[in-house]
Every structure is written in C-alpha cells, then in structure tokens.
Design an enzyme around this catalytic site. Sequence first.
Site, short mmCIF file in Angstrom:
data_model
loop_
_atom_site.label_atom_id
_atom_site.label_comp_id
_atom_site.label_asym_id
_atom_site.label_seq_id
_atom_site.Cartn_x
_atom_site.Cartn_y
_atom_site.Cartn_z
N THR A 91 0.86 -1.18 0.00
CA THR A 91 0.00 0.00 0.00
C THR A 91 0.89 1.23 0.00
O THR A 91 1.53 1.56 1.00
CB THR A 91 -0.92 0.02 1.23
OG1 THR A 91 -1.78 -1.12 1.19
CG2 THR A 91 -1.80 1.27 1.22
N LYS A 138 -7.12 1.80 -2.94
CA LYS A 138 -6.75 1.24 -1.64
C LYS A 138 -6.79 2.31 -0.55
O LYS A 138 -7.25 2.06 0.57
CB LYS A 138 -5.37 0.60 -1.71
CG LYS A 138 -4.86 0.03 -0.38
CD LYS A 138 -5.78 -1.05 0.17
CE LYS A 138 -5.39 -1.51 1.57
NZ LYS A 138 -4.13 -2.25 1.61
N LYS A 140 -0.50 5.32 8.62
CA LYS A 140 0.22 5.66 7.39
C LYS A 140 -0.74 5.81 6.22
O LYS A 140 -0.64 6.75 5.42
CB LYS A 140 1.27 4.60 7.10
CG LYS A 140 2.05 4.76 5.81
CD LYS A 140 1.52 3.88 4.69
CE LYS A 140 1.63 2.40 5.01
NZ LYS A 140 1.12 1.57 3.89
#
Length: 308
Positions: A110, A185, A253
């Site tokens: 990701t 995502k 994150k």
Amino acid sequence: MSTDAKGAAEGAEKKPSIGWLGLGIMGTAMTRNLLKAGYDVTVWNRTLSKAEGMVQEGARLGKTPAQVVRDCDITFAMLADPAAALSAALGEDGAVAGVSAGKGYVDVSTVDGDTARQIAEAVRKAGGQFLEAPVSGSKKPAEDGTLIFLTAGDKALFDRASAAFDVMGKAKFFLGDVGQGANMKLVVNMVMGSMLASFSEGLLLGQAAGLSPETILEVVLLGAINAPLYSMKGPTMLKGSYSPAFPLKHQQKDLRLALELAEAVGQPLPVAAAANALYEKAREAGLGDQDFSAVLEALKQRRGKDGA
C-alpha cells in the site's frame, strides 16, 4: 500418457515461477497459499529468519531482490510503506536491477500513486511489465485466500498473474493506469480507519453513560449500521486484545497518504483528518505495533481513566 494427464501436465508447465519480496503478516500468508497451490516460489526478506521459515515450507531462498526477479517470471512485492517499496525496487541490488524483457513486477504494497508510478517507470524502462495490486483485506483473508486485489498498470501482466491472484483472493479489479490501484486502496483504508475510530468513540460514550459494552456491540451488530468490521473487531476490543492483523502504524500511514491525496485533488476530508490525529496519538502512546483496533486505548487514555 492419457489425454487428461497430458492436459494436466501442460497446465502445470504453464504456471509462472513466482518471486516474493517481503514476508510480514500478509506476505507470509499469501506466499503460503501459492506454495500450497503448487507454484514454484522464491522468497526474499530483509530479516533472513522469516525467509528461512518459508524455505522450510517449500520455497526457494533469494539472496537479493534483483536475484529473485532474475530467477522468476513474475515477482510480487509486499512491503510496509513507500520507503520500503522504493528501497526493494530501486535500491542497491533492488528488483529493477534484475528486470529484463518478459519479467513481471507486481507491487501489492500500500503506497501512494507517485511511488507506484516511480517504480513502474523504472521497471518498464528495464524492459519489464508493472502492475500495482494493493489488497483489501488483512491477516485472516490473506490466510483464507479471500483478499481483494485492486490493480492498475500493464493489462498483459494482469492477465498473466490472474491465476495467482485467484489463489490468493476472491476478487480482482483492473482499474486502468498506474496510480488508480493505490488511490482505490487509500479510499478503502481511509473509510475503514474512520469507521473504527467512530466505533471506538461509541463504545466509550455508551460506557461513560452507564451502558454495557457487550450490549452496545450486540445492538450495533443487529442494526443498519452493522458491518463485518465491527463483528470482526468488536469482541476482541471488548477484551482489550489487540494481536495485530493490521498494525495500527500502517493504518495511520494509510490515513496520512489519503490526506495527501485529498490535498492534491482538492477534496476536504474533515472526518479522516480527525481520525488520523487520533491514530497519531495512538502511535505516540506506543500502540503502533498493535492491531489498529487499539485506537480504542488511545481514546481511553484521553479520558484519563481505563474506561472499564
């Protein structure tokens, strides 16, 4: 050899050899499913002991990302964050150093769109094909082979890797140009992180008002706001158990990356910004390596009591 046996043998011969970079919670489970499905898999991990564990299960050991790519038809990378993804791909003895014509590189980490495009450019310049393929799903779906792949890049590589995706997941989407997989995502994980932050607030508000947390969870799970996330995380949250399926530091994150994307496209995200601030507090409190549901503990600390 019978016709059926010959066909089976030819099908087996067509399986591409697979390289795998990164053997954390997700990478280990995904690699294990490929091995069970009969793929020839070569693994690399920065911490050697994790790679040696997969070798005991039938994988080959690669010394560097570059060597893994040279030895395999398609190499997957599942790294923790953009910095790790860039290092594994572009660093000394990185994956791109092993790329040549016909090689495929699939990054399931990701990361943000700019990172994906940077890696894609280097892979293509070396003659290879690139696909970003971040996944929706955490530890249990990875173990069960029910992940959702959000891919973008070279359609030909999507087609070549399709059977491997089917081993590791229950669905796969091809979303177009590189960057769109990362964007999808980030949207998914932004919603997920915000949902769990709000759910945590609801549990603590109810408790503070004298309600049973078990009853709060039962009511939520029976109503219109129910979601698989709540049924999955709620029982362990009530027990204060945060064994990491998706570490909190990675959730924070992803919220940060989503906010950076929002700034780039001019879309305000006030709810996600508030959730990100809460996850940042949780990381500061030392909860980064716990499951992201430990955001509940950060809220308890802000109350100045244990919330029991």
